[in-house]
Write a protein that holds these residues in place. Sequence first.
Motif, PDB file in Angstrom:
ATOM      1  N   GLY A 917     -63.770 -50.378  29.480  1.00 10.65           N
ATOM      2  CA  GLY A 917     -62.445 -50.817  29.898  1.00 10.65           C
ATOM      3  C   GLY A 917     -62.103 -52.166  29.299  1.00 10.65           C
ATOM      4  N   ILE A 918     -60.810 -52.474  29.234  1.00  8.22           N
ATOM      5  CA  ILE A 918     -60.335 -53.765  28.763  1.00  8.22           C
ATOM      6  C   ILE A 918     -59.395 -54.328  29.822  1.00  8.22           C
ATOM      7  CG2 ILE A 918     -59.055 -54.995  26.961  1.00  8.22           C
ATOM      8  CD1 ILE A 918     -59.847 -52.865  24.996  1.00  8.22           C
ATOM      9  N   SER A 919     -59.605 -55.576  30.190  1.00 10.15           N
ATOM     10  CA  SER A 919     -58.751 -56.214  31.185  1.00 10.15           C
ATOM     11  C   SER A 919     -57.548 -56.859  30.500  1.00 10.15           C
ATOM     12  CB  SER A 919     -59.552 -57.243  31.980  1.00 10.15           C
ATOM     13  OG  SER A 919     -60.209 -58.147  31.114  1.00 10.15           O
ATOM     14  N   HIS A 920     -56.641 -57.392  31.310  1.00 13.47           N
ATOM     15  CA  HIS A 920     -55.425 -57.989  30.757  1.00 13.47           C
ATOM     16  C   HIS A 920     -55.725 -59.225  29.926  1.00 13.47           C
ATOM     17  CE1 HIS A 920     -53.963 -55.465  34.045  1.00 13.47           C
ATOM     18  NE2 HIS A 920     -52.819 -55.404  33.401  1.00 13.47           N
ATOM     19  N   ASP A 921     -56.824 -59.918  30.231  1.00  9.58           N
ATOM     20  CA  ASP A 921     -57.206 -61.080  29.431  1.00  9.58           C
ATOM     21  C   ASP A 921     -58.132 -60.695  28.287  1.00  9.58           C
ATOM     22  OD1 ASP A 921     -59.419 -60.489  30.902  1.00  9.58           O
ATOM     23  OD2 ASP A 921     -59.522 -62.392  31.979  1.00  9.58           O
ATOM     24  N   HIS A 922     -58.162 -59.390  27.961  1.00 14.12           N
ATOM     25  CA  HIS A 922     -58.807 -58.846  26.763  1.00 14.12           C
ATOM     26  C   HIS A 922     -60.338 -58.878  26.829  1.00 14.12           C
ATOM     27  CE1 HIS A 922     -54.850 -58.739  24.974  1.00 14.12           C
ATOM     28  NE2 HIS A 922     -54.693 -60.021  25.244  1.00 14.12           N
ATOM     29  N   ARG A 923     -60.897 -59.039  28.000  1.00 15.25           N
ATOM     30  CA  ARG A 923     -62.348 -58.958  28.123  1.00 15.25           C
ATOM     31  C   ARG A 923     -62.778 -57.505  28.275  1.00 15.25           C
ATOM     32  NH1 ARG A 923     -64.122 -63.088  32.616  1.00 15.25           N
ATOM     33  NH2 ARG A 923     -62.398 -62.093  33.706  1.00 15.25           N
ATOM     34  N   VAL A 924     -64.046 -57.239  27.927  1.00 19.69           N
ATOM     35  CA  VAL A 924     -64.537 -55.865  27.849  1.00 19.69           C
ATOM     36  C   VAL A 924     -65.472 -55.590  29.024  1.00 19.69           C
ATOM     37  CG1 VAL A 924     -65.613 -54.165  26.352  1.00 19.69           C
ATOM     38  CG2 VAL A 924     -64.456 -56.129  25.356  1.00 19.69           C
ATOM     39  N   TRP A 925     -65.318 -54.395  29.607  1.00 18.85           N
ATOM     40  CA  TRP A 925     -66.119 -53.990  30.757  1.00 18.85           C
ATOM     41  C   TRP A 925     -66.655 -52.584  30.518  1.00 18.85           C
ATOM     42  CZ3 TRP A 925     -66.490 -57.623  34.737  1.00 18.85           C
ATOM     43  CH2 TRP A 925     -65.581 -58.688  34.667  1.00 18.85           C
ATOM     44  N   VAL A 926     -67.829 -52.304  31.095  1.00 22.07           N
ATOM     45  CA  VAL A 926     -68.445 -50.984  30.989  1.00 22.07           C
ATOM     46  C   VAL A 926     -68.676 -50.443  32.397  1.00 22.07           C
ATOM     47  CG1 VAL A 926     -70.473 -49.692  30.230  1.00 22.07           C
ATOM     48  CG2 VAL A 926     -69.535 -51.485  28.779  1.00 22.07           C
ATOM     49  N   ALA A1066     -63.082 -60.935  22.777  1.00 24.90           N
ATOM     50  CA  ALA A1066     -61.819 -60.447  23.334  1.00 24.90           C
ATOM     51  C   ALA A1066     -61.272 -59.326  22.455  1.00 24.90           C
ATOM     52  CB  ALA A1066     -60.813 -61.593  23.425  1.00 24.90           C
ATOM     53  N   LEU A1067     -60.852 -58.217  23.089  1.00 24.29           N
ATOM     54  CA  LEU A1067     -60.412 -57.032  22.351  1.00 24.29           C
ATOM     55  C   LEU A1067     -58.972 -56.663  22.699  1.00 24.29           C
ATOM     56  CD1 LEU A1067     -63.482 -54.621  22.612  1.00 24.29           C
ATOM     57  CD2 LEU A1067     -62.994 -56.349  20.880  1.00 24.29           C
ATOM     58  N   LEU A1068     -58.284 -56.082  21.690  1.00 27.82           N
ATOM     59  CA  LEU A1068     -56.962 -55.500  21.884  1.00 27.82           C
ATOM     60  C   LEU A1068     -57.055 -54.017  22.192  1.00 27.82           C
ATOM     61  CD1 LEU A1068     -54.664 -56.946  19.066  1.00 27.82           C
ATOM     62  CD2 LEU A1068     -54.457 -57.310  21.520  1.00 27.82           C
ATOM     63  N   ASP A1069     -57.940 -53.314  21.491  1.00 28.36           N
ATOM     64  CA  ASP A1069     -58.025 -51.863  21.633  1.00 28.36           C
ATOM     65  C   ASP A1069     -59.456 -51.425  21.377  1.00 28.36           C
ATOM     66  OD1 ASP A1069     -57.102 -49.295  22.119  1.00 28.36           O
ATOM     67  OD2 ASP A1069     -56.599 -48.914  20.036  1.00 28.36           O
ATOM     68  N   ILE A1070     -59.805 -50.257  21.912  1.00 31.64           N
ATOM     69  CA  ILE A1070     -61.170 -49.743  21.762  1.00 31.64           C
ATOM     70  C   ILE A1070     -61.113 -48.227  21.731  1.00 31.64           C
ATOM     71  CG2 ILE A1070     -61.686 -49.603  24.227  1.00 31.64           C
ATOM     72  CD1 ILE A1070     -64.471 -50.763  23.509  1.00 31.64           C
ATOM     73  N   SER A1071     -62.071 -47.603  21.041  1.00 32.96           N
ATOM     74  CA  SER A1071     -62.132 -46.148  20.957  1.00 32.96           C
ATOM     75  C   SER A1071     -63.585 -45.705  20.945  1.00 32.96           C
ATOM     76  CB  SER A1071     -61.414 -45.651  19.694  1.00 32.96           C
ATOM     77  OG  SER A1071     -61.481 -44.243  19.595  1.00 32.96           O
TER      78      SER A1071
END
Length: 1268
Positions: A917-926, A1066-1071
């Motif tokens: 997942g990506i939060s609004h502040d662009h941090r990444v979560w699993v 920090a990420l914008l998009d992920i796949s």
Amino acid sequence: MSSSGSLLFSINNEGKVYALSTSGSCWREFMYLGLEFKTLSAVPHYLWAVGGDRQIYLHVHGLEIPIRVKEESYENERWLPLEGFSGRLLPTDRYHFSSQDGTVDKSIDRIRLPSMAWQWEGDWQLELTLDGQPLDHDGWSYAVDFPAQFGPVKQWKSCVRRRKWIRYRKFSAMNSWCAIAPLHKDPTQEPFIDVCIGGNQIPYAAPGTLSVWAITAHGRVMYRAGVGTTSPEGLKWINVSIPPNCDIKQISVGPTGLVWAMLWTGRAIIRKGITKDCPTGEAWLEVKSPSETKLSVMSVGYNAVWAVSSDTRVWFRKGIDGNMAGNSETAAMGSGWLEITGNMINISVGINDQVFAIGESDKCIYWRSGITPSELTGKRWRMVQANMQLSRTSSSASVISSASNAKHHSLSMLSENTPELKSNIKLHNSWEESHSAPIEHTLPIKPPKEILPKNNTIIDNIDLTGKSYETTLKNPRAWSPVRSVGSVVGMEAQPDSDSSVFDVDSGMYFDEEVSQTAWGTCDTTWSFVEAGACSIDPMQIPHWFTDSYNVHNSDLTAKWRLQILDCLKNRNTYQDVDLSNYGVAIEEKGWTRSCEARLVTTNNSIEDCILSLYWHALENTGTLSVFQPDGTIKFILNLGEVTSVISSSEPGCPRVNLSTPRQNNENIKVQFISEMEQEEWLSVLVDIISQINGLSSKPSENSVWAVTSSGDVLNWDLMPMRQNPEENELHSKEFQVFGKYALSGFTTNLYNNFPPGSIFKITGSLNDEIKRFHVNLQGPEIKKQRHKIETEVTEIALHFNVRFDESTVVCNTKMFGNWGVEERHPLPLAPGQEFSITIHCNNQGFKITVNDKIYCFYEHRLSPESITSASVQGPLKLYTMVYSTTNIIIDPDEMIWRMMGGYLRKVECCQNGITWGISHDHRVWVYTGGWGGGALKGLGGNEGINSMTDTQTYCVYENQRWNPLSGYTSTGLPTDRYMWSDITGKHKRTREHTKLINRHWHWISEWMIDYNTPGGVDSDGWQYATDFPAPYHGKKIFTDCVRRRRWYRKAQIITEGPWIRAGSTALLDISLWNNDDEVLVWAVTIGGDAIYRTCVTTASPTGNHWEHVKNPQTLIAISTSNYIVWAVGRKGELYYREGICKENPGGTNWKLIEAPKYNYPFSHKTSVGAKFVSLNANAAWVLLSNGAIAIRTDISQAQQDGKQWKYLTDCDMLFKDVSSIEQEVWAVSTDGHLHRRLGVTAENPIGTSWQRVLSSSLVHVSARGSSL
């Protein structure tokens, strides 16, 4: 955990640097390279220090993405009558090689690397796209003259042309000490005595700004110009004058740029006027030290200044306001000193104004607990007690064998399982090849030997979630250039041969003959602590403390206590009680819960009501009754028919939204009196509905994930639907039609289309006076525009028409709105008769059975895959209607969407269950596999539930119109937009009326002008335009009649959820895409770079680290499937990555894809770029910037860019998100509803129609785990 990657730095009494990670519990020593350090200063990832040689060193670490800078130069040419296009320009023209606006000479041969800390990545290359459109192989774009609009096509009037050359340079001094050039050729002429770094949150400054100040032995104050996240070492030193008779010994700069300097006399001076436009400030102000003492050390935070006096007392400066310090002397100076208990010799203020200090007597490090924005002085000091990495070359190792050390008499050895070093790279040769620079002052390094694993048995603090510190500090054997001139750096070694300060606590890689390290607890004498890069989460503090709060109570296991408990247990065992004559005291029937609430109707009117919830756990049933205020029943809702419960709160209006598609197409909205009550009801309703539907464990791999506009994460699990009864390997669904009269027609959706193997059966009775009735297997309704927009079914694969008035049965097919040739059969039924009609589909056609007798066979004229619904019309009464097919039948009315917990912006999954997942502040979560957190509390237990934070930015626009008499004012024309509005101008938004959604949010900044608004701004933040809403620009011209500026304010939520941080990038998009257990994870960083994650498996879903992939353009979106990667550029262009395979997961190079050209049937814009892409095995679903969808078909390994574009013509719906995998395509429309695409097959990759799945306020969906 927000502080998962942050570090606390310290120096011991030998001048050696150590780091302690907030996610670990052991101090890590920076490899000793023959250089001691005197002082440190840090912000996240950037560490500045003064060495024992009194020179300044920089250490950049922990960055998962390398620092890359794009150099660009425009080659300009003018057409001359005899020569054609030539580099000989007119005297009034721009330079031959220039910047984009032509004002700066940028000759390619003059663009050099800033220092030896940088390396070129390849040679100069031409950029072959212009605003997303491809250029010819020479890259020229043409215009009438400078500086007119350039285009890709040469015209007869094109008098000038230009092309863009680009080249990337990379900061190659990552993870090693880098010497900053001294002030003079002789570094001993003016050595440094202190350095500090901060300024990473200067109000209104551009992102990436940093501020470095230093003090020389001559008492001069130096400011390092040009320091930023993309230029870590800066450009040059600038001398900042100081008042006379001020001899400075220490300097400190806070996050907002506030600078305090300490004099040898014990007084402090402050630099006033530091702003984004004046980073060195304007003048100095003096602050007196506390009475009867002199200050010796101080540290500046965001809203705090802490100091230690020469008599070791601790002082706190009241009244500091970092946000206003640049414009207010009072905010910079504070209002007075407050003494804090404790005796310290050194102090440091970190992120969020957390404070660390070194004790006077024991030289241990202490943390000030209880510091919050409202209580900046904290409550008490707590000692940091962490294991220590001990080097046998260190004098502290002698503590181990000292029998006199009674406090720590044992050495707790940790596991040291070291893999074999795979690389025998020779550092000297690699340095010379990669840097072309001579090596001096390097340490002798022996070739690495094969390392055997140590068999120590005590294992502590093993991190099973992946790396506790994401990026290892590479190559501790890299040399440090003592007494060198210029920026000279160590080199980066291969990850497999790296030792690391930042590996997991349970093991350390080491070379026996170089480091010879061990783990243990011992008394260490600290001389310096630096917390500028340390972020402590007060809700989940690190495992550093073993004080009284965590002491085990030994009395609980005392012998006397156990004896008393045994006696209490056995006191009634001697008698048997006969309970047969006693009645049941409590009958386990269920429980109820009631409250007063309000019902929100479809037109947003509000009605008072009373809610009453009844739940019977044994029968697994529940009802929600809604009463009028006078007690009369309004309606009763069976909770078994509720498919989703989500929060739909607005500021001041705590609401819950219930979806009941089988009873009502409109959702039920309930508004509660308080937020506490809303959260309790939300938790109870989610729990009950999940129990009713057997949803309590981790979702299966075949789940679909969605995110609501309020940040709630929803999940629909396919597995319970797989448990449908199977008959002859067919899945069946019976529609509730008993007693329905079909005179006006009855239509139902066939959710899986009607492929070969499907069966449709109806039973009923005919009217006595019936003349005709028909059964249609048909396609979707199509909108057609005649004199008005109408809907019509243009394709009917089977029309079965029983005509009693003609004594015949007609079978036919309708294609493209036209009927075909009729097939006629004798009449099998009579009026008033009961009947059954069964339609079997096979590869050749439809086999029709009437009253259990084979009646006729009708060959296919249309593909049965195009069938989306069945229709029955005529004067008859229906009894049953059954639809059977080979695949699972997915009825949207039976999809249960479970709220999972957490707060995110988007979620992405794949087919083996790994979910990111990506939060609004662009941090990444699993995703951890848990359920609950936040308002849901611990529904699935507390396992896997972690603390989460997220930050959102609220924006309002201030609009003004020019008046000939008074200039720009807030008085607009009657037809103008609101003078305080949102970006569209249609909705009124003011700063005063912007409220937070609920109590879990809190403001973390004040309202500020945004100087980074797209389009450019002037010095006051204004943008100008000829009128609303014309294009805005930053420089005012005489035709501009209106202007606007954007204000923003940041808010943060603190919650919990089944998610864990993965990396600090920090990420914008992920796949994600998986091939069995192998998982490909590709992402786009917030800076627009493409990266992929290594070593992601089901056993280690967080993976190892990010690998960077060079890309010529800034990217905004990415998608991967079947070893194919597509990406979307910032200007809407599409690329694919060549050469990706198992052996080369990063691929070789990017290729441009033909842009979609779409003529919209309902008057939308025509020239639009791509916004998002979702890739499956043979097609790419591309979301365009105006919300339409284009599909690129025939994608394969041989042709990764596909063959042709296709477009959806069955509807004019617009979308904001799309997700596809195999034959599953799901999308979120602009109104927030969730849709699933029907009829998608390998032969028909664009499908046939959209099916609404969930009516809610959604922003994102991921169906890439779905395999139906």
